[in-house]
Design a protein around this motif. Structure first.
Motif, PDB file in Angstrom:
ATOM      1  N   TYR A  12      24.532 -33.870 -23.940  1.00  0.00           N
ATOM      2  CA  TYR A  12      25.677 -32.896 -24.668  1.00  0.00           C
ATOM      3  C   TYR A  12      26.902 -33.414 -24.672  1.00  0.00           C
ATOM      4  CZ  TYR A  12      27.586 -28.513 -26.019  1.00  0.00           C
ATOM      5  OH  TYR A  12      28.385 -27.421 -26.311  1.00  0.00           O
ATOM      6  N   TRP A  13      27.495 -33.583 -23.365  1.00  0.00           N
ATOM      7  CA  TRP A  13      28.959 -33.975 -23.392  1.00  0.00           C
ATOM      8  C   TRP A  13      29.290 -35.258 -24.013  1.00  0.00           C
ATOM      9  CZ3 TRP A  13      32.220 -30.227 -23.077  1.00  0.00           C
ATOM     10  CH2 TRP A  13      31.974 -29.178 -22.638  1.00  0.00           C
ATOM     11  N   LYS A  14      28.271 -36.202 -23.974  1.00  0.00           N
ATOM     12  CA  LYS A  14      28.684 -37.373 -24.487  1.00  0.00           C
ATOM     13  C   LYS A  14      28.741 -37.302 -26.139  1.00  0.00           C
ATOM     14  CE  LYS A  14      26.825 -41.321 -21.787  1.00  0.00           C
ATOM     15  NZ  LYS A  14      25.792 -42.331 -21.697  1.00  0.00           N
ATOM     16  N   GLU A  15      27.697 -36.408 -26.653  1.00  0.00           N
ATOM     17  CA  GLU A  15      27.849 -36.248 -27.944  1.00  0.00           C
ATOM     18  C   GLU A  15      29.251 -35.387 -28.485  1.00  0.00           C
ATOM     19  OE1 GLU A  15      24.322 -35.401 -30.206  1.00  0.00           O
ATOM     20  OE2 GLU A  15      22.996 -35.668 -28.779  1.00  0.00           O
ATOM     21  N   ASN A  16      29.318 -34.507 -27.706  1.00  0.00           N
ATOM     22  CA  ASN A  16      30.692 -33.560 -27.719  1.00  0.00           C
ATOM     23  C   ASN A  16      32.185 -34.502 -27.695  1.00  0.00           C
ATOM     24  OD1 ASN A  16      32.339 -31.655 -28.001  1.00  0.00           O
ATOM     25  ND2 ASN A  16      32.145 -30.637 -25.913  1.00  0.00           N
ATOM     26  N   VAL A  17      32.239 -35.305 -26.859  1.00  0.00           N
ATOM     27  CA  VAL A  17      33.199 -36.191 -26.628  1.00  0.00           C
ATOM     28  C   VAL A  17      33.429 -37.160 -27.924  1.00  0.00           C
ATOM     29  CG1 VAL A  17      34.377 -38.017 -25.342  1.00  0.00           C
ATOM     30  CG2 VAL A  17      33.614 -36.065 -24.435  1.00  0.00           C
ATOM     31  N   ARG A  18      31.978 -37.509 -28.328  1.00  0.00           N
ATOM     32  CA  ARG A  18      32.003 -38.687 -29.360  1.00  0.00           C
ATOM     33  C   ARG A  18      32.666 -37.858 -30.791  1.00  0.00           C
ATOM     34  NH1 ARG A  18      27.815 -38.881 -32.256  1.00  0.00           N
ATOM     35  NH2 ARG A  18      27.901 -40.338 -34.014  1.00  0.00           N
ATOM     36  N   LEU A  19      32.161 -36.772 -30.923  1.00  0.00           N
ATOM     37  CA  LEU A  19      32.228 -36.074 -32.014  1.00  0.00           C
ATOM     38  C   LEU A  19      34.051 -35.751 -32.218  1.00  0.00           C
ATOM     39  CD1 LEU A  19      31.821 -34.323 -34.505  1.00  0.00           C
ATOM     40  CD2 LEU A  19      31.206 -32.546 -32.968  1.00  0.00           C
ATOM     41  N   MET A  20      34.560 -35.322 -30.980  1.00  0.00           N
ATOM     42  CA  MET A  20      35.947 -35.041 -30.721  1.00  0.00           C
ATOM     43  C   MET A  20      36.610 -36.295 -31.154  1.00  0.00           C
ATOM     44  SD  MET A  20      36.825 -32.182 -27.885  1.00  0.00           S
ATOM     45  CE  MET A  20      35.934 -33.082 -26.553  1.00  0.00           C
ATOM     46  N   ASN A  74      31.131 -26.205 -37.334  1.00  0.00           N
ATOM     47  CA  ASN A  74      29.880 -26.383 -37.765  1.00  0.00           C
ATOM     48  C   ASN A  74      28.930 -27.554 -37.006  1.00  0.00           C
ATOM     49  OD1 ASN A  74      27.783 -26.448 -39.614  1.00  0.00           O
ATOM     50  ND2 ASN A  74      28.480 -27.884 -41.130  1.00  0.00           N
ATOM     51  N   LEU A  75      29.585 -28.735 -36.867  1.00  0.00           N
ATOM     52  CA  LEU A  75      28.849 -29.494 -35.905  1.00  0.00           C
ATOM     53  C   LEU A  75      28.567 -29.179 -34.638  1.00  0.00           C
ATOM     54  CD1 LEU A  75      30.564 -32.783 -37.381  1.00  0.00           C
ATOM     55  CD2 LEU A  75      28.422 -32.006 -37.863  1.00  0.00           C
ATOM     56  N   MET A  76      29.572 -28.325 -34.087  1.00  0.00           N
ATOM     57  CA  MET A  76      29.200 -27.879 -32.899  1.00  0.00           C
ATOM     58  C   MET A  76      28.235 -27.034 -32.801  1.00  0.00           C
ATOM     59  SD  MET A  76      30.793 -29.848 -30.374  1.00  0.00           S
ATOM     60  CE  MET A  76      30.390 -28.736 -28.744  1.00  0.00           C
ATOM     61  N   ASN A  77      27.915 -26.254 -33.634  1.00  0.00           N
ATOM     62  CA  ASN A  77      27.067 -25.098 -33.571  1.00  0.00           C
ATOM     63  C   ASN A  77      25.658 -25.723 -33.987  1.00  0.00           C
ATOM     64  OD1 ASN A  77      28.481 -22.710 -33.599  1.00  0.00           O
ATOM     65  ND2 ASN A  77      28.915 -22.595 -35.581  1.00  0.00           N
ATOM     66  N   LYS A  78      25.674 -26.913 -34.469  1.00  0.00           N
ATOM     67  CA  LYS A  78      24.284 -27.647 -34.756  1.00  0.00           C
ATOM     68  C   LYS A  78      23.978 -28.384 -33.183  1.00  0.00           C
ATOM     69  CE  LYS A  78      24.715 -28.641 -39.579  1.00  0.00           C
ATOM     70  NZ  LYS A  78      24.953 -29.676 -40.442  1.00  0.00           N
ATOM     71  N   LEU A  79      25.204 -28.702 -32.531  1.00  0.00           N
ATOM     72  CA  LEU A  79      24.795 -29.489 -31.369  1.00  0.00           C
ATOM     73  C   LEU A  79      24.405 -28.511 -30.345  1.00  0.00           C
ATOM     74  CD1 LEU A  79      25.135 -32.174 -29.903  1.00  0.00           C
ATOM     75  CD2 LEU A  79      27.552 -31.565 -29.103  1.00  0.00           C
ATOM     76  N   ASP A  80      24.761 -27.168 -30.330  1.00  0.00           N
ATOM     77  CA  ASP A  80      24.399 -26.299 -29.430  1.00  0.00           C
ATOM     78  C   ASP A  80      23.175 -25.818 -29.707  1.00  0.00           C
ATOM     79  OD1 ASP A  80      27.022 -26.402 -28.283  1.00  0.00           O
ATOM     80  OD2 ASP A  80      27.700 -24.352 -29.297  1.00  0.00           O
ATOM     81  N   ARG A  81      22.653 -25.875 -30.728  1.00  0.00           N
ATOM     82  CA  ARG A  81      21.202 -25.527 -31.187  1.00  0.00           C
ATOM     83  C   ARG A  81      20.443 -26.674 -30.692  1.00  0.00           C
ATOM     84  NH1 ARG A  81      23.948 -22.966 -35.342  1.00  0.00           N
ATOM     85  NH2 ARG A  81      23.299 -20.750 -35.392  1.00  0.00           N
ATOM     86  N   LYS A  82      20.830 -27.891 -30.790  1.00  0.00           N
ATOM     87  CA  LYS A  82      19.924 -29.011 -30.462  1.00  0.00           C
ATOM     88  C   LYS A  82      19.711 -28.921 -29.026  1.00  0.00           C
ATOM     89  CE  LYS A  82      20.061 -34.147 -30.613  1.00  0.00           C
ATOM     90  NZ  LYS A  82      20.976 -35.208 -30.784  1.00  0.00           N
ATOM     91  N   TYR A  83      20.618 -28.561 -28.151  1.00  0.00           N
ATOM     92  CA  TYR A  83      20.511 -28.791 -26.674  1.00  0.00           C
ATOM     93  C   TYR A  83      20.109 -27.344 -26.061  1.00  0.00           C
ATOM     94  CZ  TYR A  83      21.800 -33.372 -26.594  1.00  0.00           C
ATOM     95  OH  TYR A  83      21.884 -34.811 -26.858  1.00  0.00           O
ATOM     96  N   HIS A  84      19.754 -26.127 -27.078  1.00  0.00           N
ATOM     97  CA  HIS A  84      19.513 -25.075 -26.662  1.00  0.00           C
ATOM     98  C   HIS A  84      20.550 -23.979 -25.887  1.00  0.00           C
ATOM     99  CE1 HIS A  84      15.617 -25.793 -28.554  1.00  0.00           C
ATOM    100  NE2 HIS A  84      15.515 -27.061 -27.769  1.00  0.00           N
ATOM    101  N   VAL A  85      21.736 -24.290 -26.147  1.00  0.00           N
ATOM    102  CA  VAL A  85      22.938 -23.693 -25.532  1.00  0.00           C
ATOM    103  C   VAL A  85      23.718 -22.876 -26.467  1.00  0.00           C
ATOM    104  CG1 VAL A  85      22.817 -25.248 -23.515  1.00  0.00           C
ATOM    105  CG2 VAL A  85      24.357 -25.652 -25.715  1.00  0.00           C
ATOM    106  N   HIS A  86      23.176 -22.389 -27.599  1.00  0.00           N
ATOM    107  CA  HIS A  86      24.036 -21.742 -28.354  1.00  0.00           C
ATOM    108  C   HIS A  86      23.861 -20.291 -28.140  1.00  0.00           C
ATOM    109  CE1 HIS A  86      20.048 -20.223 -30.258  1.00  0.00           C
ATOM    110  NE2 HIS A  86      19.574 -21.334 -30.114  1.00  0.00           N
ATOM    111  N   GLU A  87      24.856 -19.592 -28.722  1.00  0.00           N
ATOM    112  CA  GLU A  87      25.100 -18.186 -28.489  1.00  0.00           C
ATOM    113  C   GLU A  87      24.967 -17.286 -29.888  1.00  0.00           C
ATOM    114  OE1 GLU A  87      29.133 -17.467 -27.038  1.00  0.00           O
ATOM    115  OE2 GLU A  87      28.756 -18.882 -25.515  1.00  0.00           O
TER     116      GLU A  87
END
Length: 88
Positions: A12-20, A74-87
């Protein structure tokens, strides 16, 4: 935020940092490269009555930054759902 495993958390954090980094590279390109380095080349063209290099320096980088905020959300919401950590 609870991850299922340590591997999910790392991924999750690898994808987050890559996106940023990608979004920051886009912002850098528009604001610094187009607004400063290529301003003389871009000034040969007009956009809404303004020289294109001037427009990028004054308006384009701001519009790009605001657009990137919406893209990031938008992309972070998709990433959160992918890893089941969405709110919800």
């Amino acid at each position: 935020m609870a991850f299922k495993s340590k591997d999910d958390q790392v991924a999750y954090w690898k994808e987050n940092v890559r996106l940023m980094l990608i979004l920051l590279a886009v912002w850098f390109s528009v604001s610094f490269v187009c607004g400063i380095l290529l301003v003389d080349v871009l000034d040969q063209f007009r956009f809404f009555g303004f020289k294109l290099g001037f427009w990028f320096a004054q308006q384009g980088s701001i519009y790009t930054f605001v657009l990137l905020i919406f893209v990031y959300v938008n992309l972070m919401n998709k990433l959160d759902r992918k890893y089941h950590v969405h709110e919800d």
